[in-house]
Design a protein around this motif. Structure first.
Motif, PDB file in Angstrom:
ATOM      1  N   VAL A  72       0.838  -1.209   0.000  1.00 32.08           N
ATOM      2  CA  VAL A  72       0.000   0.000   0.000  1.00 32.08           C
ATOM      3  C   VAL A  72       0.870   1.254   0.000  1.00 32.08           C
ATOM      4  O   VAL A  72       0.528   2.253  -0.652  1.00 32.08           O
ATOM      5  CB  VAL A  72      -1.009   0.005   1.176  1.00 32.08           C
ATOM      6  CG1 VAL A  72      -2.031  -1.091   0.994  1.00 32.08           C
ATOM      7  CG2 VAL A  72      -0.327  -0.086   2.529  1.00 32.08           C
ATOM      8  N   ILE A  73       1.992   1.213   0.703  1.00 30.72           N
ATOM      9  CA  ILE A  73       2.891   2.371   0.701  1.00 30.72           C
ATOM     10  C   ILE A  73       3.468   2.592  -0.694  1.00 30.72           C
ATOM     11  O   ILE A  73       3.505   3.728  -1.199  1.00 30.72           O
ATOM     12  CB  ILE A  73       4.013   2.178   1.743  1.00 30.72           C
ATOM     13  CG1 ILE A  73       3.428   2.210   3.161  1.00 30.72           C
ATOM     14  CG2 ILE A  73       5.092   3.248   1.588  1.00 30.72           C
ATOM     15  CD1 ILE A  73       4.404   1.765   4.239  1.00 30.72           C
ATOM     16  N   ALA A  74       3.891   1.513  -1.342  1.00 27.37           N
ATOM     17  CA  ALA A  74       4.458   1.626  -2.684  1.00 27.37           C
ATOM     18  C   ALA A  74       3.432   2.115  -3.701  1.00 27.37           C
ATOM     19  O   ALA A  74       3.799   2.692  -4.731  1.00 27.37           O
ATOM     20  CB  ALA A  74       5.024   0.281  -3.125  1.00 27.37           C
ATOM     21  N   ASN A  75       2.168   1.904  -3.404  1.00 29.27           N
ATOM     22  CA  ASN A  75       1.111   2.315  -4.327  1.00 29.27           C
ATOM     23  C   ASN A  75       0.481   3.656  -3.947  1.00 29.27           C
ATOM     24  O   ASN A  75      -0.619   3.977  -4.409  1.00 29.27           O
ATOM     25  CB  ASN A  75       0.042   1.222  -4.414  1.00 29.27           C
ATOM     26  CG  ASN A  75       0.479   0.082  -5.325  1.00 29.27           C
ATOM     27  OD1 ASN A  75       0.214   0.093  -6.520  1.00 29.27           O
ATOM     28  ND2 ASN A  75       1.162  -0.894  -4.760  1.00 29.27           N
ATOM     29  N   GLY A  76       1.178   4.424  -3.139  1.00 28.85           N
ATOM     30  CA  GLY A  76       0.798   5.809  -2.925  1.00 28.85           C
ATOM     31  C   GLY A  76      -0.054   6.107  -1.719  1.00 28.85           C
ATOM     32  O   GLY A  76      -0.432   7.266  -1.498  1.00 28.85           O
ATOM     33  N   PHE A  77      -0.370   5.109  -0.909  1.00 30.79           N
ATOM     34  CA  PHE A  77      -1.161   5.336   0.296  1.00 30.79           C
ATOM     35  C   PHE A  77      -0.238   5.662   1.476  1.00 30.79           C
ATOM     36  O   PHE A  77       0.885   5.166   1.556  1.00 30.79           O
ATOM     37  CB  PHE A  77      -1.992   4.101   0.643  1.00 30.79           C
ATOM     38  CG  PHE A  77      -3.087   3.793  -0.342  1.00 30.79           C
ATOM     39  CD1 PHE A  77      -4.341   4.363  -0.204  1.00 30.79           C
ATOM     40  CD2 PHE A  77      -2.863   2.930  -1.409  1.00 30.79           C
ATOM     41  CE1 PHE A  77      -5.356   4.077  -1.104  1.00 30.79           C
ATOM     42  CE2 PHE A  77      -3.866   2.639  -2.314  1.00 30.79           C
ATOM     43  CZ  PHE A  77      -5.121   3.219  -2.162  1.00 30.79           C
ATOM     44  N   LEU A 125      -5.800   4.238   5.797  1.00 32.22           N
ATOM     45  CA  LEU A 125      -4.889   4.778   4.791  1.00 32.22           C
ATOM     46  C   LEU A 125      -5.414   6.108   4.263  1.00 32.22           C
ATOM     47  O   LEU A 125      -6.633   6.318   4.181  1.00 32.22           O
ATOM     48  CB  LEU A 125      -4.752   3.807   3.623  1.00 32.22           C
ATOM     49  CG  LEU A 125      -4.289   2.394   3.983  1.00 32.22           C
ATOM     50  CD1 LEU A 125      -4.515   1.446   2.805  1.00 32.22           C
ATOM     51  CD2 LEU A 125      -2.816   2.404   4.387  1.00 32.22           C
ATOM     52  N   ALA A 126      -4.503   6.975   3.897  1.00 31.15           N
ATOM     53  CA  ALA A 126      -4.875   8.252   3.286  1.00 31.15           C
ATOM     54  C   ALA A 126      -4.299   8.334   1.883  1.00 31.15           C
ATOM     55  O   ALA A 126      -3.157   7.934   1.642  1.00 31.15           O
ATOM     56  CB  ALA A 126      -4.369   9.419   4.123  1.00 31.15           C
ATOM     57  N   MET A 127      -5.118   8.833   0.956  1.00 30.83           N
ATOM     58  CA  MET A 127      -4.655   9.146  -0.394  1.00 30.83           C
ATOM     59  C   MET A 127      -5.429  10.385  -0.870  1.00 30.83           C
ATOM     60  O   MET A 127      -6.409  10.278  -1.611  1.00 30.83           O
ATOM     61  CB  MET A 127      -4.845   7.972  -1.352  1.00 30.83           C
ATOM     62  CG  MET A 127      -4.283   8.248  -2.748  1.00 30.83           C
ATOM     63  SD  MET A 127      -4.521   6.869  -3.900  1.00 30.83           S
ATOM     64  CE  MET A 127      -3.027   5.930  -3.583  1.00 30.83           C
ATOM     65  N   PRO A 128      -5.018  11.551  -0.415  1.00 32.41           N
ATOM     66  CA  PRO A 128      -5.721  12.783  -0.809  1.00 32.41           C
ATOM     67  C   PRO A 128      -5.354  13.216  -2.223  1.00 32.41           C
ATOM     68  O   PRO A 128      -4.369  12.756  -2.811  1.00 32.41           O
ATOM     69  CB  PRO A 128      -5.233  13.793   0.225  1.00 32.41           C
ATOM     70  CG  PRO A 128      -3.870  13.305   0.611  1.00 32.41           C
ATOM     71  CD  PRO A 128      -3.922  11.802   0.531  1.00 32.41           C
ATOM     72  N   GLY A 129      -6.174  14.115  -2.751  1.00 28.49           N
ATOM     73  CA  GLY A 129      -5.849  14.749  -4.024  1.00 28.49           C
ATOM     74  C   GLY A 129      -6.165  13.943  -5.255  1.00 28.49           C
ATOM     75  O   GLY A 129      -5.744  14.313  -6.357  1.00 28.49           O
ATOM     76  N   ARG A 130      -6.906  12.870  -5.119  1.00 27.21           N
ATOM     77  CA  ARG A 130      -7.284  12.069  -6.284  1.00 27.21           C
ATOM     78  C   ARG A 130      -8.727  12.377  -6.683  1.00 27.21           C
ATOM     79  O   ARG A 130      -9.549  12.782  -5.849  1.00 27.21           O
ATOM     80  CB  ARG A 130      -7.138  10.581  -5.992  1.00 27.21           C
ATOM     81  CG  ARG A 130      -5.733  10.172  -5.559  1.00 27.21           C
ATOM     82  CD  ARG A 130      -4.700  10.461  -6.641  1.00 27.21           C
ATOM     83  NE  ARG A 130      -3.355  10.143  -6.198  1.00 27.21           N
ATOM     84  CZ  ARG A 130      -2.743   8.962  -6.455  1.00 27.21           C
ATOM     85  NH1 ARG A 130      -3.390   8.018  -7.118  1.00 27.21           N
ATOM     86  NH2 ARG A 130      -1.508   8.750  -6.031  1.00 27.21           N
ATOM     87  N   SER A 131      -9.052  12.137  -7.950  1.00 25.48           N
ATOM     88  CA  SER A 131     -10.405  12.434  -8.407  1.00 25.48           C
ATOM     89  C   SER A 131     -11.414  11.421  -7.881  1.00 25.48           C
ATOM     90  O   SER A 131     -12.596  11.740  -7.741  1.00 25.48           O
ATOM     91  CB  SER A 131     -10.446  12.462  -9.940  1.00 25.48           C
ATOM     92  OG  SER A 131     -10.053  11.204 -10.475  1.00 25.48           O
TER      93      SER A 131
END
Length: 311
Positions: A72-77, A125-131
């Protein structure tokens, strides 16, 4: 099904009108949402930017926790919360309430065996700024429950999903599920603390990896493939001192299962018991999850699942 409360659930929480209707009268969802509105300036932004990952006991005993976190870290989370949680049989039925109506008795019994076998690791997990919402991105990226349908690059494929139930991870499908499942897994005070820490946006990956080490130290490793389990049971049967009458039937059934000619795991366990052959909890889990038929024919889940995930 109509209720005035259904209008309170905004569309950003779910694209499914039926889910919004059901969750409008779902106590877990309502409590999760109510707690979030106490601490967040924007419930919509929190729900859009965060996802829930539950690493199940098969990931613990299979030593896949660290690999899942690295994925998950490698995939941007970013990991913004992690804690160990215990799920009992009531929690299983609450968490997968809208899918277990279509589950076979074998699948429900196997879920009771393996989900309660150890603590799980709950990760926010956080992944801000995505559509698109982080829950949707993670659910689609993890791959389906059945490993046959997984492909390289998906979480379950890359980490090593074993079978339909021992698929290592669960995720909340949509923002509405994120809130509902947090209410199932955490009490009121824990949810408030979780929301506040997640909103602080600090990277908690070090804490998550510390939990991995603690969980693995407390839980012996287990091989989750069926062949080693069949080998172990056959060897124990041959070593049975008194060679009871059912022994040839037990060995014959093991051979038929190995050859793909039988899936009768319940009879195997019964014969093993009659022969005095001990079967550990995880051996029972491996046999059941590899051999069961998960579905009730002709019955659809109350709600569709983003990636065909199941308990």
């Amino acid at each position: 099904m109509t209720t005035p409360a259904a209008l309170e659930i905004p569309a950003y929480l779910s694209t499914l009108p039926r889910k919004r209707l059901l969750y409008a009268v779902d106590t877990y969802f309502r409590e999760g949402f109510e707690d979030l509105t106490q601490v967040a300036d924007s419930a919509e932004r929190f729900c859009h930017d965060h996802a829930l990952l539950l690493l199940k006991p098969d990931a613990v005993v299979g030593r896949r926790l660290g690999a899942a976190l690295r994925w998950v870290i490698a995939n941007g989370f970013t990991i913004v919360w992690a804690d160990a949680v215990t799920i009992d049989r009531h929690g299983i039925r609450a968490l997968w309430q809208y899918g277990l109506n279509a589950a076979s008795r074998d699948r429900r019994d196997a879920a009771d065996l393996y989900v309660t076998a150890s603590e799980c690791l709950l990760v926010i997990l956080a992944m801000p700024g995505r559509s698109r919402a982080a829950t949707l991105l993670l659910s689609e990226a993890k791959g389906p429950a059945d490993p046959v349908g997984c492909r390289p690059g998906q979480l379950r494929y890359d980490v090593g999903s074993v079978n339909y139930q021992l698929n290592l991870v669960h995720t909340a499908d949509e923002p509405a599920d994120l809130l509902r499942e947090l209410a199932v897994l955490c009490d009121h005070e824990t949810r408030l603390a979780l929301y506040r820490r997640a909103l602080a946006a600090a990277d908690r990956s070090a804490e998550a990896f510390d939990l991995v080490r603690r969980l693995e130290a407390a839980t012996p490793a287990v091989r989750l493939d069926i062949e080693p389990t069949l080998d172990e049971l056959a060897a124990a049967a041959r070593a049975a001192a008194d060679a009871p009458d059912p022994l040839p039937h037990l060995l014959a059934l093991i051979a038929r299962i190995r050859a793909g000619q039988s899936r009768d795991w319940r009879r195997l366990l019964r014969l093993a018991r009659e022969c005095g052959v001990p079967v550990s909890r995880w051996q029972r889990i491996v046999l059941a999850t590899h051999l069961l038929d998960p579905y009730l024919p002709g019955i659809d889940s109350l709600l569709p699942d983003v990636s065909s995930t199941a308990a």
